[in-house]
Design a protein around this motif. Structure first.
Motif, PDB file in Angstrom:
ATOM      1  N   LEU A 428       0.812  -1.216   0.000  1.00 16.02           N
ATOM      2  CA  LEU A 428       0.000   0.000   0.000  1.00 16.02           C
ATOM      3  C   LEU A 428       0.848   1.270   0.000  1.00 16.02           C
ATOM      4  CD1 LEU A 428      -3.073  -0.514   2.299  1.00 16.02           C
ATOM      5  CD2 LEU A 428      -3.011   0.181  -0.073  1.00 16.02           C
ATOM      6  N   SER A 429       2.008   1.227   0.662  1.00 11.73           N
ATOM      7  CA  SER A 429       2.800   2.448   0.753  1.00 11.73           C
ATOM      8  C   SER A 429       3.209   2.919  -0.635  1.00 11.73           C
ATOM      9  CB  SER A 429       4.040   2.194   1.596  1.00 11.73           C
ATOM     10  OG  SER A 429       4.867   1.261   0.936  1.00 11.73           O
ATOM     11  N   LYS A 430       3.286   1.979  -1.564  1.00 11.48           N
ATOM     12  CA  LYS A 430       3.698   2.377  -2.906  1.00 11.48           C
ATOM     13  C   LYS A 430       2.581   3.069  -3.669  1.00 11.48           C
ATOM     14  CE  LYS A 430       7.327  -0.969  -3.397  1.00 11.48           C
ATOM     15  NZ  LYS A 430       7.783  -2.191  -4.004  1.00 11.48           N
ATOM     16  N   TRP A 431       1.369   2.956  -3.182  1.00 10.62           N
ATOM     17  CA  TRP A 431       0.247   3.577  -3.888  1.00 10.62           C
ATOM     18  C   TRP A 431       0.104   5.046  -3.520  1.00 10.62           C
ATOM     19  CZ3 TRP A 431      -4.194   0.978  -6.485  1.00 10.62           C
ATOM     20  CH2 TRP A 431      -3.826  -0.299  -6.929  1.00 10.62           C
ATOM     21  N   ALA A 432       0.974   5.518  -2.613  1.00 13.55           N
ATOM     22  CA  ALA A 432       0.854   6.906  -2.169  1.00 13.55           C
ATOM     23  C   ALA A 432       1.002   7.849  -3.355  1.00 13.55           C
ATOM     24  CB  ALA A 432       1.914   7.204  -1.118  1.00 13.55           C
ATOM     25  N   GLY A 433       0.114   8.798  -3.451  1.00 16.87           N
ATOM     26  CA  GLY A 433       0.239   9.814  -4.481  1.00 16.87           C
ATOM     27  C   GLY A 433      -0.079   9.332  -5.881  1.00 16.87           C
ATOM     28  N   GLY A 435      -2.821   9.215  -7.308  1.00 22.37           N
ATOM     29  CA  GLY A 435      -3.791  10.123  -7.928  1.00 22.37           C
ATOM     30  C   GLY A 435      -3.129  11.297  -8.615  1.00 22.37           C
ATOM     31  N   ARG A 436      -1.950  11.693  -8.130  1.00 28.61           N
ATOM     32  CA  ARG A 436      -1.256  12.806  -8.788  1.00 28.61           C
ATOM     33  C   ARG A 436      -0.659  12.340 -10.108  1.00 28.61           C
ATOM     34  NH1 ARG A 436       0.834  16.029  -4.361  1.00 28.61           N
ATOM     35  NH2 ARG A 436      -0.907  16.102  -2.908  1.00 28.61           N
ATOM     36  N   ARG A 437      -0.144  11.114 -10.061  1.00 33.68           N
ATOM     37  CA  ARG A 437       0.579  10.659 -11.248  1.00 33.68           C
ATOM     38  C   ARG A 437      -0.374  10.138 -12.321  1.00 33.68           C
ATOM     39  NH1 ARG A 437       5.082   7.077  -9.048  1.00 33.68           N
ATOM     40  NH2 ARG A 437       5.520   8.778  -7.642  1.00 33.68           N
ATOM     41  N   SER A 438      -1.354   9.390 -11.915  1.00 34.98           N
ATOM     42  CA  SER A 438      -2.294   8.826 -12.896  1.00 34.98           C
ATOM     43  C   SER A 438      -3.710   9.069 -12.413  1.00 34.98           C
ATOM     44  CB  SER A 438      -2.073   7.335 -13.053  1.00 34.98           C
ATOM     45  OG  SER A 438      -0.715   7.060 -13.124  1.00 34.98           O
ATOM     46  N   PRO A 439      -4.191  10.267 -12.585  1.00 31.92           N
ATOM     47  CA  PRO A 439      -5.503  10.601 -11.996  1.00 31.92           C
ATOM     48  C   PRO A 439      -6.630   9.697 -12.470  1.00 31.92           C
ATOM     49  CG  PRO A 439      -4.699  12.333 -13.475  1.00 31.92           C
ATOM     50  CD  PRO A 439      -3.577  11.382 -13.287  1.00 31.92           C
ATOM     51  N   LEU A 440      -6.588   9.298 -13.735  1.00 30.96           N
ATOM     52  CA  LEU A 440      -7.716   8.519 -14.255  1.00 30.96           C
ATOM     53  C   LEU A 440      -7.789   7.152 -13.590  1.00 30.96           C
ATOM     54  CD1 LEU A 440     -10.032   8.585 -16.242  1.00 30.96           C
ATOM     55  CD2 LEU A 440      -8.559   7.433 -17.880  1.00 30.96           C
ATOM     56  N   VAL A 441      -6.641   6.458 -13.578  1.00 32.44           N
ATOM     57  CA  VAL A 441      -6.624   5.120 -12.986  1.00 32.44           C
ATOM     58  C   VAL A 441      -6.993   5.204 -11.515  1.00 32.44           C
ATOM     59  CG1 VAL A 441      -5.123   3.216 -12.363  1.00 32.44           C
ATOM     60  CG2 VAL A 441      -4.999   4.190 -14.633  1.00 32.44           C
ATOM     61  N   ALA A 442      -6.423   6.208 -10.828  1.00 37.19           N
ATOM     62  CA  ALA A 442      -6.728   6.344  -9.408  1.00 37.19           C
ATOM     63  C   ALA A 442      -8.203   6.659  -9.202  1.00 37.19           C
ATOM     64  CB  ALA A 442      -5.857   7.438  -8.799  1.00 37.19           C
ATOM     65  N   ALA A 443      -8.760   7.456 -10.089  1.00 38.08           N
ATOM     66  CA  ALA A 443     -10.176   7.811  -9.935  1.00 38.08           C
ATOM     67  C   ALA A 443     -11.052   6.582 -10.128  1.00 38.08           C
ATOM     68  CB  ALA A 443     -10.551   8.895 -10.938  1.00 38.08           C
ATOM     69  N   VAL A 444     -10.725   5.773 -11.140  1.00 41.24           N
ATOM     70  CA  VAL A 444     -11.528   4.563 -11.361  1.00 41.24           C
ATOM     71  C   VAL A 444     -11.419   3.640 -10.162  1.00 41.24           C
ATOM     72  CG1 VAL A 444     -11.744   2.512 -12.782  1.00 41.24           C
ATOM     73  CG2 VAL A 444     -11.355   4.709 -13.851  1.00 41.24           C
ATOM     74  N   PHE A 445     -10.196   3.501  -9.644  1.00 42.13           N
ATOM     75  CA  PHE A 445     -10.028   2.636  -8.483  1.00 42.13           C
ATOM     76  C   PHE A 445     -10.814   3.197  -7.302  1.00 42.13           C
ATOM     77  CE2 PHE A 445      -7.472   0.490  -5.123  1.00 42.13           C
ATOM     78  CZ  PHE A 445      -7.706  -0.800  -5.545  1.00 42.13           C
ATOM     79  N   ALA A 446     -10.831   4.523  -7.211  1.00 45.62           N
ATOM     80  CA  ALA A 446     -11.591   5.148  -6.129  1.00 45.62           C
ATOM     81  C   ALA A 446     -13.073   4.811  -6.266  1.00 45.62           C
ATOM     82  CB  ALA A 446     -11.377   6.657  -6.141  1.00 45.62           C
ATOM     83  N   VAL A 447     -13.565   4.779  -7.505  1.00 45.11           N
ATOM     84  CA  VAL A 447     -14.968   4.404  -7.704  1.00 45.11           C
ATOM     85  C   VAL A 447     -15.210   2.997  -7.177  1.00 45.11           C
ATOM     86  CG1 VAL A 447     -16.694   3.848  -9.447  1.00 45.11           C
ATOM     87  CG2 VAL A 447     -15.354   5.935  -9.648  1.00 45.11           C
ATOM     88  N   PHE A 502      -4.737  10.143  -3.218  1.00 46.94           N
ATOM     89  CA  PHE A 502      -4.959  11.509  -3.691  1.00 46.94           C
ATOM     90  C   PHE A 502      -4.318  12.576  -2.817  1.00 46.94           C
ATOM     91  CE2 PHE A 502      -8.280   9.282  -5.967  1.00 46.94           C
ATOM     92  CZ  PHE A 502      -8.156   9.867  -7.211  1.00 46.94           C
ATOM     93  N   PHE A 503      -4.092  12.284  -1.553  1.00 44.91           N
ATOM     94  CA  PHE A 503      -3.651  13.359  -0.677  1.00 44.91           C
ATOM     95  C   PHE A 503      -2.256  13.124  -0.095  1.00 44.91           C
ATOM     96  CE2 PHE A 503      -8.291  13.356  -0.585  1.00 44.91           C
ATOM     97  CZ  PHE A 503      -8.515  14.631  -1.073  1.00 44.91           C
ATOM     98  N   SER A 504      -1.529  12.171  -0.626  1.00 40.18           N
ATOM     99  CA  SER A 504      -0.165  11.977  -0.156  1.00 40.18           C
ATOM    100  C   SER A 504       0.789  12.358  -1.278  1.00 40.18           C
ATOM    101  CB  SER A 504       0.084  10.519   0.220  1.00 40.18           C
ATOM    102  OG  SER A 504      -0.850  10.108   1.165  1.00 40.18           O
ATOM    103  N   GLU A 505       1.987  12.723  -0.854  1.00 41.21           N
ATOM    104  CA  GLU A 505       2.999  13.036  -1.851  1.00 41.21           C
ATOM    105  C   GLU A 505       3.435  11.751  -2.542  1.00 41.21           C
ATOM    106  OE1 GLU A 505       4.173  15.819  -3.034  1.00 41.21           O
ATOM    107  OE2 GLU A 505       2.658  16.819  -1.792  1.00 41.21           O
ATOM    108  N   PRO A 506       3.558  11.766  -3.857  1.00 35.63           N
ATOM    109  CA  PRO A 506       4.050  10.566  -4.535  1.00 35.63           C
ATOM    110  C   PRO A 506       5.485  10.283  -4.124  1.00 35.63           C
ATOM    111  CG  PRO A 506       3.279  12.237  -6.089  1.00 35.63           C
ATOM    112  CD  PRO A 506       3.299  12.862  -4.747  1.00 35.63           C
ATOM    113  N   LYS A 507       5.816   9.011  -4.036  1.00 32.97           N
ATOM    114  CA  LYS A 507       7.200   8.670  -3.707  1.00 32.97           C
ATOM    115  C   LYS A 507       8.052   8.764  -4.968  1.00 32.97           C
ATOM    116  CE  LYS A 507       6.571   5.902   0.308  1.00 32.97           C
ATOM    117  NZ  LYS A 507       6.851   4.659   1.004  1.00 32.97           N
ATOM    118  N   PRO A 508       9.306   9.193  -4.785  1.00 34.66           N
ATOM    119  CA  PRO A 508      10.153   9.343  -5.978  1.00 34.66           C
ATOM    120  C   PRO A 508      10.374   8.015  -6.700  1.00 34.66           C
ATOM    121  CG  PRO A 508      11.398   9.690  -3.953  1.00 34.66           C
ATOM    122  CD  PRO A 508       9.963   9.644  -3.564  1.00 34.66           C
ATOM    123  N   ASP A 509      10.491   6.915  -5.939  1.00 37.27           N
ATOM    124  CA  ASP A 509      10.727   5.634  -6.601  1.00 37.27           C
ATOM    125  C   ASP A 509       9.442   4.821  -6.694  1.00 37.27           C
ATOM    126  OD1 ASP A 509      10.462   5.380  -3.933  1.00 37.27           O
ATOM    127  OD2 ASP A 509      11.864   3.710  -3.720  1.00 37.27           O
ATOM    128  N   GLY A 510       8.322   5.519  -6.701  1.00 36.65           N
ATOM    129  CA  GLY A 510       7.033   4.829  -6.691  1.00 36.65           C
ATOM    130  C   GLY A 510       6.770   4.094  -7.988  1.00 36.65           C
TER     131      GLY A 510
END
Lengths: 553, 643
Positions: A428-433, A435-447, A502-510
């Motif tokens: 899960l920690s790798k999923w941080a942020g 939504g910033r990098r891939s808003p569409l995929v994150a939005a669908v997953f959020a649905v 959506f509300f965490s900073e993306p990790k650089p090596d994410g």
């Protein structure tokens, strides 16, 4: 003895002296009514022939074509049967009493076929993993028989092998699952159980990456599954001992005491309720194992995590549909006369399942394990609908299963997309942020997550509402309270993932979101579309489910 | 068909907002075409209604039941009747014109596609609002237009002022929305349904106290959306949005939703006279308030915003008068939609030619540079002040008469206020007109870069601080001309022979009011007051040169410039008070509520961590668990039988 005399032994000569010939009657098989299952199983057999005779290069396309056509044709056959009235007015029992063709059976078969088709698309995805030596590969091991890390495995990878056997395996599983909720005697039930379980055990072991984890999952699943099957079979034996028959209708009659003429042997066992109660409990236990209800849920997280993600998605959705269908039929057709005995017990199982699924999910750190516990909690919610013991219970469970299975298969399809160098990034920690990098995929997953949580305007809300309503009307109000509280707990971890994305900073090596082929895109889109449509306008499908909500006996 | 009407702009919004950059080049055409399509559908429906008898003009389209539960029916159903088709034509007609205008106005904005997407979203929401057949669906539209308004006010989000204005509009509207939701809940508990017909028919069987409560809550909602005192503070700031938005949403359509709500709920208000009185007071106060604010503003759009507030005050006043006023309220709403939209588009056109300058003190003598704008703006001006024969004359005069006809002292006070308002309207509109189009060309002597407008990007062809006023392109002037036609003729078309009143009568019911003096006296008085107002303005702004820097002004002027201290009042009473309240609540929250919540969460989490350990990964442990579970299951089953 002359040849003709030997021949005569099993022809006229064997006939009794009075001239009447006792022929074995040919069974009547209603092929048309069984056509959905036969199409799928036939295609599975065809798939094996493809493995044997079609050159390796062309197998993938051939298999994909055969499977897709079979599933679509099976669905068309289901629709044709339903339109022809086999779901309602002309519902009946086919194949000499072995298989019921009625509303719930056709509804669930349709759902299983559609989910199977969507899952097939995720099985066939070949663009996510980087190409190995110029060959496009899917999520499955290059050569299942090679030991992980061995030279033969490397050679297989280098040669660009892929395990195209997954397609017939998928079809066999789908075929078994279709028979499972339609089975009208205990033996058919058991055979269907094995027919869909064995391919699943195999499929679990076939992950391309993290193969040891995958094989461990498969072995655990197999061992525990075999254990559960043994209990089930024992229960079947006890029920046969009690009723003198494996047929659902016959057992139900004996339970209710409405059987016509009582043979002396039957008269001896009929009064023996211990046989009946033990048998019923053991068969129920086998089904509860398949749906992943507490305390038979322990396999779920390990297997969901270890299995290749497309398989997990398929298993989590379709198995649940099939197993709940069979459970419904068992409780509503075979054991309605016993409901004062099984209802309190199922109350306890449902409550514990909801609570434990929701609570343990909170501390999970792996997205696949999280979804596994979520599926346990959902099994509890569905059980609440099963307990209602009235027609609304059936239709609400049917609707919930349809809604839930598409959310699940879609959610796991999204999980396949989020990848880093080691394959899928499930921590899960790798999923941080994300939504910033891939808003569409994150939005669908959020649905999907919102649907799991049961937020209005998603199918999850409509489904949960339906089962809780049925349960409350069926007199299980305390259970509904437990359900709503568990939903509140469950909402926490679903929303936490959304917050994380959506509300965490993306990790650089994410991880990155891989660009999928149209196959996975379609799978996710179908999942999301069904989720939203069933949430915004559930009425049509609720009506459909309630029309289909009558078992034939 | 009705659903299609809404679907067109909704589709536009979906396509434009989800479509991505690919649609940048064609986006504005798609948006405009769908708005126009919606208008055409509206016109066809209108023609269909005309073909029916007067009592037979209500069509209900039941789309589907969203959640049917016993005793709780949430339907998606639309109602088309005389009242809603009037709104549909206004919304889609003016909306389409403003779409066309925006093609020119937003030409250089790189987010134009998004802008059109929002506009379409607004149209769809507004259509849902006026076509809904129940209060719940109306609420959906109500919130939808609020969202669209928020997005569009803050469209230039890079400007902090725009972002703040959007937030302010959102917050103030929230207060009103609360009123609507409470009203709906009250309706549900009282009538057991949300649908218009059963609610409005059930009024007779309900106590006046309940009805007054519902009516006051509806009024609160109307105050928020229609910028009536005391919830009017957001409208002035909302002018931070692009000018077409101000024209469409904050002048012609959305802000009139409150009037629609009151008229639609007429039966409830009729049965609650106390609430009706409050409505008229709110309307009267607002119409003076807005007019006074309008007199002092130097920002052309804010002056017009004050005027909008004031004109809606007229409508609310009329709506508060009951059956003698409903039809007039709607009639003024429609004519106002034409001329105010035209005025705003004119203001936008002026700004377009003047480097986005909004300060009227930096205008002057523009009539020769922008003839079309001048003429259309001038016609809108004549219409709004009630120049005899033009739209505003008919509709406003009728409202003033109806106010007098309320009877008694109340009638005299309300009528007097309305009459006074007409005079002030003439004053401030003349002021706007004179400062903008007449007098010396003050913009020539400005300092090179105006320091108070740092964020205006100097366009390349202007090359410096001194603007080069020019007429706007055709795509902008044509909508202005069309609206000018409406401003001129709509009033006469509606008013003569009471055509509009008879059209609406089956829905809103109508009663002739009887003013204490003859109608022609009222008319003469109105015209006289209007001439007085124009004369005063001429004396102050026409004869004498207008200073390019605002003078200090009298106490009232300074108060009016600050919106009569509304913001200060809000700040001291609501913001400070709210801060104290929240601080104390936060304290309670931290110590008590959080204690309980965190305790529960920690408890659940701890439980979770402990139970998780049972999942140890060994198949043998799992098997034991299953065996134990089975034993338990069997034991429980047998036990059940034994008990």
């Amino acid at each position: 003895m002359s040849a003709s005399a030997v021949h005569g032994l099993w022809t006229d000569l064997a006939a009794p002296a009075d001239g009447s010939i006792a022929k074995i009657p040919a069974p009547t098989i209603e092929y048309a009514q069984l056509s959905p299952v036969m199409i799928v199983i036939g295609a599975a057999v065809l798939g094996i022939l493809v493995e044997a005779f079609v050159p390796r290069r062309a197998r993938y396309h051939a298999q994909l074509f055969v499977s897709a056509v079979a599933l679509a044709a099976g669905f068309a056959a289901v629709v044709a049967l339903a339109v022809g009235g086999h779901a309602t007015t002309r519902a009946g029992i086919a194949a000499e009493g072995a298989i019921a063709v009625d509303g719930p059976a056709l509804f669930l078969q349709g759902v299983i076929l559609l989910v199977g088709l969507v899952a097939l698309f995720t099985f066939a995805e070949r663009r996510l993993d980087p190409a190995a030596h110029g060959n496009r590969v899917d999520s499955f091991a290059a050569q299942a028989a090679s030991v992980p890390g061995s030279d033969s495995e490397k050679a297989a990878v280098k040669a660009g092998f892929t395990t195209t056997e997954v397609f017939p395996l998928l079809l066999f599983a789908v075929g078994g699952m279709m028979v499972f909720p339609a089975a009208n005697d205990l033996l058919t039930l058991f055979i269907a159980l094995e027919v869909f379980s064995l391919p699943l055990y195999l499929l679990c072991a076939l992950a391309r990456r993290k193969r040891l984890l995958s094989q461990e999952a498969a072995v655990k699943y197999f061992l525990l599954g075999a254990f559960a099957s043994a209990f089930t079979l024992f229960g079947i034996a006890l029920l046969y001992g009690y009723a003198g028959s494996v047929s659902y209708g016959r057992i139900a009659q004996v339970v209710e005491g409405t059987v016509g003429e009582v043979s002396p042997a039957l008269a001896g066992t009929m009064g023996n309720d211990v046989l009946l109660l033990l048998g019923a409990a053991l068969v129920t236990m086998g089904l509860l194992f398949k749906v992943g209800a507490v305390p038979f849920h322990m396999w779920t997280p390990d297997v969901y995590q270890g299995a290749p993600t497309p398989v997990t998605g398929f298993m989590a959705s379709a198995t649940k549909v099939a197993a709940f269908g069979a459970l419904l039929r068992l409780l509503y057709v075979v054991l309605p006369g016993l409901r004062w005995d099984w209802r309190p017990v199922m109350w306890g199982v449902a409550a514990v399942t909801m609570v434990i699924g929701a609570i343990v999910a909170i501390t999970q750190t792996d997205i696949k394990r999280l979804l596994a516990y979520s599926s346990i909690a959902h099994a509890g919610f569905i059980l609440a609908g099963v307990i209602a013991a009235k027609p609304e219970g059936i239709s609400s469970v049917l609707f919930y299963l349809a809604a839930y299975s598409f959310v699940t298969v879609g959610a796991f399809a999204v999980v396949t997309l989020v990848r880093d160098a080691g394959g899928e990034a499930t921590h899960l920690s790798k999923w941080a942020g994300l939504g910033r990098r891939s808003p569409l995929v994150a939005a669908v997953f959020a649905v999907f997550l919102l649907a799991f949580a049961g937020i209005p305007l998603t199918s999850g809300f409509a489904g949960k509402f339906a089962v809780f309503k049925a349960a409350a009307e069926g007199g299980a109000a305390p259970l509904v309270v437990v359900g709503v509280l568990s939903s509140a707990v469950a909402a926490f971890f679903y929303i936490r993932v959304i917050v994380l994305m959506f509300f965490s900073e993306p990790k650089p090596d994410g991880p990155t979101v891989a660009v999928a082929s149209p196959l996975t895109t379609v799978a996710i889109a179908v999942g999301a579309a069904v989720t939203v449509v069933l949430g915004v306008a559930p009425q049509y499908f609720l009506d459909l489910a309630s029309q289909a909500g009558t078992f034939v006996r | 068909m009705i659903a299609l009407l809404i679907a067109a702009p909704l589709l536009g919004a979906a396509v434009l907002l989800c479509g991505g950059r690919r649609l940048d080049r064609a986006g504005h055409w798609i948006g405009t075409a769908l708005a126009a399509l919606s208008f055409v559908l509206g016109a066809v429906l209108f023609a269909g209604l005309l073909g029916r008898g007067a009592e037979d003009r209500t069509l209900v389209q039941h789309l589907y039941s969203w959640i049917p539960v016993e005793g709780f029916q949430a339907d998606v159903a639309f109602r088309l009747d005389q009242l809603s088709i009037t709104f549909v034509l206004l919304i889609t007609g003016v909306g389409s014109l403003i779409h066309v205008y925006s093609i020119g106005y937003m030409e250089h904005d790189e987010r134009r596609r998004r802008f059109f997407g929002y506009l379409n979203l607004f149209l769809a929401a507004m259509l849902i609002l006026v076509l809904a057949d129940n209060y719940l669906l109306l609420y959906l539209g109500w919130e939808g237009v609020g969202l669209a308004s928020y997005l569009l006010i803050g469209f230039w989000q890079h400007k902090p002022s725009a972002a703040t204005a959007a937030k302010k509009a959102f917050l103030v509207n929230r207060v009103g929305d609360m009123g609507l939701s409470i009203a709906i809940m009250l309706m549900f508990t009282t009538f057991g349904t949300f649908a218009f017909t059963p609610v409005l028919d059930g009024v007779g069987k309900t106590g006046e106290g309940t009805l007054t409560a519902i009516a006051l809550m509806l009024l609160l909602a109307a105050c928020g959306k229609s910028a009536q005192v005391p919830l009017q503070s957001w409208l002035g700031d909302a002018m931070e949005g692009p000018t077409p938005v101000s024209a469409l949403i904050h002048a012609a359509t959305m802000v009139t939703a409150g009037v629609y709500l009151i008229v639609r709920s007429g039966a409830i208000f009729n049965a609650a006279p106390d609430a009706q009185l409050v409505v008229t007071i709110v309307g009267a106060v607002t119409l003076l308030f807005g007019a006074i604010v309008g007199c002092a503003k130097d920002d052309i759009k804010k002056a017009l915003a004050g005027s909008t507030m004031s004109q809606i005050g007229y409508m609310v006043l009329a709506a508060g008068l009951g059956p003698i006023g409903y039809a007039f309220a709607i009639m003024h709403l429609v004519t106002h939609g034409f001329f105010k939209a035209g005025l705003f588009l004119g203001a936008g056109s002026v700004m377009h030619g003047m480097n986005d300058e909004v300060d009227m003190r930096k205008y002057g003598g523009l009539r020769t540079y922008m003839p079309v704008t001048f003429v259309t703006f001038g016609l809108g001006y004549l219409a709004i002040i009630g120049f005899p024969g033009l739209s505003g004359f008919f509709s406003k005069d009728l409202i003033i008469e109806a106010a007098f006809a309320k009877g008694g002292t109340q009638g005299w006070i309300l009528g007097g206020v309305a009459l006074l308002g007409a005079g002030i309207t003439a004053f401030y509109m003349t002021r706007v007109m004179l400062m903008t189009f007449f007098g010396e060309e003050r913009w020539r002597n400005l300092p090179a870069a105006s320091p108070d407008q740092p964020d205006v990007e100097p366009a390349a062809d202007h090359g410096g601080g001194v603007p080069h006023p020019h007429e706007s392109p055709k795509v902008m002037t044509v909508p202005m001309i069309v609206l000018a036609f409406g401003s001129v003729f709509a009033g006469a078309f509606f008013g003569i022979g009471e055509r509009f009143v008879h059209w609406l009568e089956p829905v809103t019911s109508f009663a002739h009011g009887h003013p204490p003096v003859a109608a022609w006296v009222v008319t003469v008085a109105t015209v006289t007051v209007m001439v007085l107002g124009v004369g005063l303005a001429w004396a102050q702004y026409g004869r004498r040169p207008v200073p390019a820097v605002a003078p200090r002004g009298s106490l009232l002027t300074r108060a009016a410039r600050r919106d009569l201290y509304q913001d200060d009042f809000n700040h001291v009473v609501l913001v400070r008070g709210g801060e104290h309240l929240t601080r104390s609540l936060v304290y309670v929250d931290h110590t008590l509520v959080d204690g309980v919540v965190n305790g529960t969460a920690a408890g659940v989490g701890g439980l979770s961590a402990r139970m998780r350990r049972l999942q140890n990964g060994f198949a043998r442990s799992y098997a034991v668990s299953m065996f134990g579970g089975t034993a338990l299951l069997v034991a429980a089953t047998l036990l059940m039988r034994a008990v």
